[in-house]
Design a protein around this motif. Structure first.
Motif, PDB file in Angstrom:
ATOM      1  N   GLU A   1     -12.655 -33.358  51.283  1.00 49.74           N
ATOM      2  CA  GLU A   1     -11.987 -32.780  50.007  1.00 49.74           C
ATOM      3  C   GLU A   1     -11.869 -31.121  49.536  1.00 49.74           C
ATOM      4  O   GLU A   1     -12.056 -30.563  50.679  1.00 49.74           O
ATOM      5  CB  GLU A   1     -13.421 -33.139  49.147  1.00 49.74           C
TER       6      GLU A   1
ATOM      7  N   SER B   1     -13.607 -46.950  40.145  1.00 48.02           N
ATOM      8  CA  SER B   1     -14.170 -45.480  40.870  1.00 48.02           C
ATOM      9  C   SER B   1     -13.679 -44.337  42.471  1.00 48.02           C
ATOM     10  O   SER B   1     -12.666 -45.280  42.938  1.00 48.02           O
ATOM     11  CB  SER B   1     -15.335 -46.008  41.537  1.00 48.02           C
ATOM     12  N   GLY B   2     -14.255 -43.850  42.350  1.00 44.54           N
ATOM     13  CA  GLY B   2     -14.053 -42.807  43.778  1.00 44.54           C
ATOM     14  C   GLY B   2     -14.165 -43.105  44.694  1.00 44.54           C
ATOM     15  O   GLY B   2     -13.207 -43.626  45.824  1.00 44.54           O
ATOM     16  N   SER B   3     -15.407 -44.410  44.955  1.00 43.05           N
ATOM     17  CA  SER B   3     -15.694 -45.081  46.275  1.00 43.05           C
ATOM     18  C   SER B   3     -14.573 -46.420  46.207  1.00 43.05           C
ATOM     19  O   SER B   3     -13.901 -45.860  47.529  1.00 43.05           O
ATOM     20  CB  SER B   3     -16.462 -45.745  45.959  1.00 43.05           C
TER      21      SER B   3
ATOM     22  N   ASP C   1      -9.589 -35.837  49.158  1.00 44.74           N
ATOM     23  CA  ASP C   1     -10.168 -36.464  47.608  1.00 44.74           C
ATOM     24  C   ASP C   1     -10.359 -35.398  47.426  1.00 44.74           C
ATOM     25  O   ASP C   1     -10.792 -34.905  47.686  1.00 44.74           O
ATOM     26  CB  ASP C   1     -11.028 -37.457  48.679  1.00 44.74           C
TER      27      ASP C   1
ATOM     28  N   TYR D   1     -19.023 -36.695  51.046  1.00 42.57           N
ATOM     29  CA  TYR D   1     -19.636 -37.629  50.277  1.00 42.57           C
ATOM     30  C   TYR D   1     -17.909 -38.243  50.101  1.00 42.57           C
ATOM     31  O   TYR D   1     -17.366 -37.721  48.898  1.00 42.57           O
ATOM     32  CB  TYR D   1     -20.065 -36.706  49.260  1.00 42.57           C
ATOM     33  N   SER D   2     -17.882 -39.531  49.803  1.00 44.49           N
ATOM     34  CA  SER D   2     -16.901 -40.238  49.446  1.00 44.49           C
ATOM     35  C   SER D   2     -17.939 -42.181  48.758  1.00 44.49           C
ATOM     36  O   SER D   2     -16.126 -42.330  48.445  1.00 44.49           O
ATOM     37  CB  SER D   2     -16.282 -41.172  50.974  1.00 44.49           C
ATOM     38  N   GLY D   3     -18.833 -41.731  48.385  1.00 45.95           N
ATOM     39  CA  GLY D   3     -19.605 -42.896  47.451  1.00 45.95           C
ATOM     40  C   GLY D   3     -20.270 -44.012  48.489  1.00 45.95           C
ATOM     41  O   GLY D   3     -20.806 -43.179  49.443  1.00 45.95           O
TER      42      GLY D   3
ATOM     43  N   ASP E   1     -11.154 -44.115  47.617  1.00 44.16           N
ATOM     44  CA  ASP E   1     -10.821 -43.503  49.407  1.00 44.16           C
ATOM     45  C   ASP E   1     -11.259 -44.927  49.804  1.00 44.16           C
ATOM     46  O   ASP E   1     -10.469 -45.495  51.022  1.00 44.16           O
ATOM     47  CB  ASP E   1     -12.324 -43.157  49.533  1.00 44.16           C
TER      48      ASP E   1
ATOM     49  N   LYS F   1     -13.473 -39.747  38.643  1.00 44.41           N
ATOM     50  CA  LYS F   1     -14.223 -38.842  37.853  1.00 44.41           C
ATOM     51  C   LYS F   1     -13.421 -38.319  36.662  1.00 44.41           C
ATOM     52  O   LYS F   1     -13.525 -38.857  35.516  1.00 44.41           O
ATOM     53  CB  LYS F   1     -15.207 -37.819  38.456  1.00 44.41           C
TER      54      LYS F   1
ATOM     55  N   VAL G   1     -11.431 -36.408  44.430  1.00 49.59           N
ATOM     56  CA  VAL G   1     -12.635 -37.065  43.271  1.00 49.59           C
ATOM     57  C   VAL G   1     -13.361 -35.931  42.371  1.00 49.59           C
ATOM     58  O   VAL G   1     -13.280 -35.569  40.961  1.00 49.59           O
ATOM     59  CB  VAL G   1     -13.417 -37.812  44.329  1.00 49.59           C
ATOM     60  N   GLN G   2     -13.600 -35.367  42.595  1.00 47.78           N
ATOM     61  CA  GLN G   2     -14.575 -33.759  42.329  1.00 47.78           C
ATOM     62  C   GLN G   2     -13.285 -32.943  42.104  1.00 47.78           C
ATOM     63  O   GLN G   2     -13.638 -31.936  40.378  1.00 47.78           O
ATOM     64  CB  GLN G   2     -14.712 -33.071  42.719  1.00 47.78           C
TER      65      GLN G   2
ATOM     66  N   VAL H   1     -20.254 -33.304  46.541  1.00 50.11           N
ATOM     67  CA  VAL H   1     -22.039 -33.142  47.056  1.00 50.11           C
ATOM     68  C   VAL H   1     -22.275 -32.670  48.136  1.00 50.11           C
ATOM     69  O   VAL H   1     -23.735 -32.328  47.980  1.00 50.11           O
ATOM     70  CB  VAL H   1     -21.865 -34.174  47.584  1.00 50.11           C
TER      71      VAL H   1
HETATM   72  C1  LIG Z   1     -15.647 -36.165  46.433  1.00 46.96           C
HETATM   73  C2  LIG Z   1     -16.092 -37.812  46.029  1.00 46.96           C
HETATM   74  N1  LIG Z   1     -15.068 -38.783  46.775  1.00 46.96           N
HETATM   75  C3  LIG Z   1     -15.691 -39.972  45.996  1.00 46.96           C
HETATM   76  C4  LIG Z   1     -16.671 -40.306  45.328  1.00 46.96           C
HETATM   77  C5  LIG Z   1     -17.191 -41.617  44.864  1.00 46.96           C
HETATM   78  O1  LIG Z   1     -16.631 -41.632  43.777  1.00 46.96           O
HETATM   79  P1  LIG Z   1     -17.461 -42.672  42.433  1.00 46.96           P
HETATM   80  O2  LIG Z   1     -18.990 -43.077  42.434  1.00 46.96           O
HETATM   81  O3  LIG Z   1     -17.199 -42.919  41.219  1.00 46.96           O
HETATM   82  O4  LIG Z   1     -18.461 -44.332  43.631  1.00 46.96           O
HETATM   83  C6  LIG Z   1     -17.389 -38.868  45.218  1.00 46.96           C
HETATM   84  C7  LIG Z   1     -18.867 -39.675  43.892  1.00 46.96           C
HETATM   85  O5  LIG Z   1     -19.567 -38.230  43.592  1.00 46.96           O
HETATM   86  C8  LIG Z   1     -17.050 -38.273  45.547  1.00 46.96           C
HETATM   87  O6  LIG Z   1     -17.558 -36.440  44.618  1.00 46.96           O
END
Ligand SMILES: Cc1ncc(COP(=O)(O)O)c(C=O)c1O
Length: 454
Positions: A233, A133-135, A266, A161-163, A138, A296, A268-269, A238
């Motif tokens: 990011e 996962s993104g969390s 980051d 937002y980092s999760g 990070d 993601k 992730v998005q 978010v």
């Molecule tokens: C920029 C960013 N980093 C990290 C995350 C966390 O990802 P995850 O929900 O897969 O843990 C998200 C989730 O929306 C995100 O938007």
């Protein structure tokens, strides 16, 4: 539903066996079971939650048979659309060959994916660590930065937002997503490059990117002067698709680099073609991250997180570490198939072209509806911030909810975000067609019309 139907296989009247795990329940039954058995902590869109059952390309079908055009892609995750045949094919085949190894053993798919990531990311980022996962991606980035620098302080952005990890919750730039007080000390949250609501009351470009300059004061007043990393990011997802001005990262990174801190980007998005033209969002800004994180869109919907860095930084992790499912063969082949199709279809270029069409459509709606205060984003990641009054910029949070609901009735799914919940997030799977973009704009037009009048 009886409590005795729990076995995985049932036998019908003709003696045929069926997998009960694949049985279809209607929306009302799912909602009822959800209420009883799933923690209420889970946040859902819509007052009456949407129960999804099937997906195909740009479309989703709910458990009552209603079909929706999907312009949010499971939070910017199904890069190639739902159940893309090449991703499904790769996953099916891989599951029948080898589904799980754990990171205690090596496999060919993970090294092939790691090699692809090294080629797709800028500079000399070369070695990856895979999670789910993104969390987790990070968390690994933060851990690496601390180990490499021997320091502990982190600078993050408000509205970021980092999760769900303890680091992420501590660094959360939104009160609503932080259920407990920060548990990790040493995190400074600096003002975001949120031009529409400039934290310094200035306007771009005459502001001279004052928010980036503020990093000097943040370092001097809230850290020991020796932070481990700055994490950001390229577009704050978010946070409501807050898009920093083009000079932002160069300016903010100069004082950061002077302290010896690392830059964690980051993606992730924003990664995997989403922002158009480039594979990575940060490439629009002409700066080089030391660590990048992905999740993601990387595997078009299969769970996967990745943290990539240089060989030098990677070598600073000397303890033992594993991720049981990290880089599992099934998610890895889904990512390899995603990269294969994205390359063939030239997705970054496509996201730029179709994103431009989407952007033009949104700008024309802004001319028509005073409710739209701001249009922002890049590529196929576009947001519109709704306000009650363009002068006071009072967030039109209720109307944002209403529009989301009206669009659901019109069978179009979009996202929402921002601190005030008043930004509509529009980010379709990247194989979206021009006519589907036009169709979504027409629905938005009707939705804005209806809600503006209310
Ligand atoms: C920029 C960013 N980093 C990290 C995350 C966390 O990802 P995850 O929900 O897969 O843990 C998200 C989730 O929306 C995100 O938007």
């Amino acid at each position: 539903m009886s409590h005795h139907q729990h076995s995985a296989v049932s036998t019908d009247a003709e003696g045929k066996k069926h997998l009960t795990v694949l049985q279809s329940l209607d929306s009302a039954t799912v909602r009822k079971l959800h209420h009883e058995y799933v923690m209420p902590a889970t946040f859902h869109y819509y007052p009456e939650s949407l129960v999804l059952q099937r997906g195909e390309g740009m479309f989703l079908t709910d458990a009552d048979g209603v079909k929706y055009l999907d312009f949010f892609g499971g939070i910017l995750t199904v890069s190639l659309g739902h159940c893309h045949p090449e991703v499904v094919g790769a996953v099916r085949e891989q599951l029948g060959i080898l589904g799980h190894t754990s990171t205690l053993y090596q496999n060919e798919w993970i090294v092939r994916l790691a090699r692809e990531l090294a080629a797709l990311t800028p500079g000399n980022l070369q070695q990856s660590f895979f999670t789910n996962s993104g969390s987790e991606a990070d968390e690994m980035a933060i851990l690496l930065a601390k180990l490499f620098t021997g320091r502990s302080e982190i600078i993050a952005l408000r509205h970021s937002y980092s999760g769900r990890g303890m680091y992420a919750i501590s660094a959360m730039g939104h009160g609503a997503w932080r259920p407990i007080a920060p548990v990790m000390p040493g995190i400074s949250l600096m003002p975001a490059p949120y031009c529409y609501r400039c934290p310094f009351g200035l306007s771009y470009p005459s502001c001279d990117i004052r928010c980036a300059d503020d990093v000097k004061e943040v370092i001097a007043t809230t850290t020991t002067g020796q932070p481990a990393a700055f994490i950001a990011e390229p577009i704050l997802g978010v946070g409501g698709f807050i898009t920093p001005p083009k000079e932002y990262f160069q300016k903010v990174l100069e004082p950061i680099r002077k302290t010896g801190a690392l830059f964690i980007c980051d993606e992730v998005q924003t990664g995997f073609g989403r922002t158009g033209t480039y594979w990575n969002g940060i490439e629009h800004y002409g700066v080089q991250p030391d660590i990048m994180t992905f999740a993601k869109g990387i595997a078009s919907g299969m769970p996967m997180g990745a943290t990539i860095t240089t060989k030098e930084i990677a070598s600073a992790f000397r303890g033992l570490t594993i991720s049981t499912y990290g880089g599992n063969p099934v998610s890895s082949v889904a990512a390899l198939a995603t990269i294969h199709v994205m390359t063939r279809e030239n997705i970054p270029e496509r996201a730029a072209r179709l994103g431009n069409r989407l952007r033009q459509g949104l700008l024309s709606l802004q001319e028509k509806y005073p409710l739209i205060g701001d249009v922002r984003g890049m590529g196929l990641m576009q947001g519109i911030e709704l306000v009650e009054d363009r002068k006071t910029k009072e967030p039109a949070s209720k109307r944002a909810n209403l529009i989301i609901e009206v669009l659901r009735k019109r069978q179009l799914l979009i996202g929402k975000g921002g601190l005030y919940g008043n930004t509509l997030r529009i980010a379709p799977p990247m194989l979206v067609t021009e006519s589907q973009i036009d169709e979504a704009i027409a629905h938005l037009d009707a939705g804005l019309h209806q809600v503006s009048a209310s």
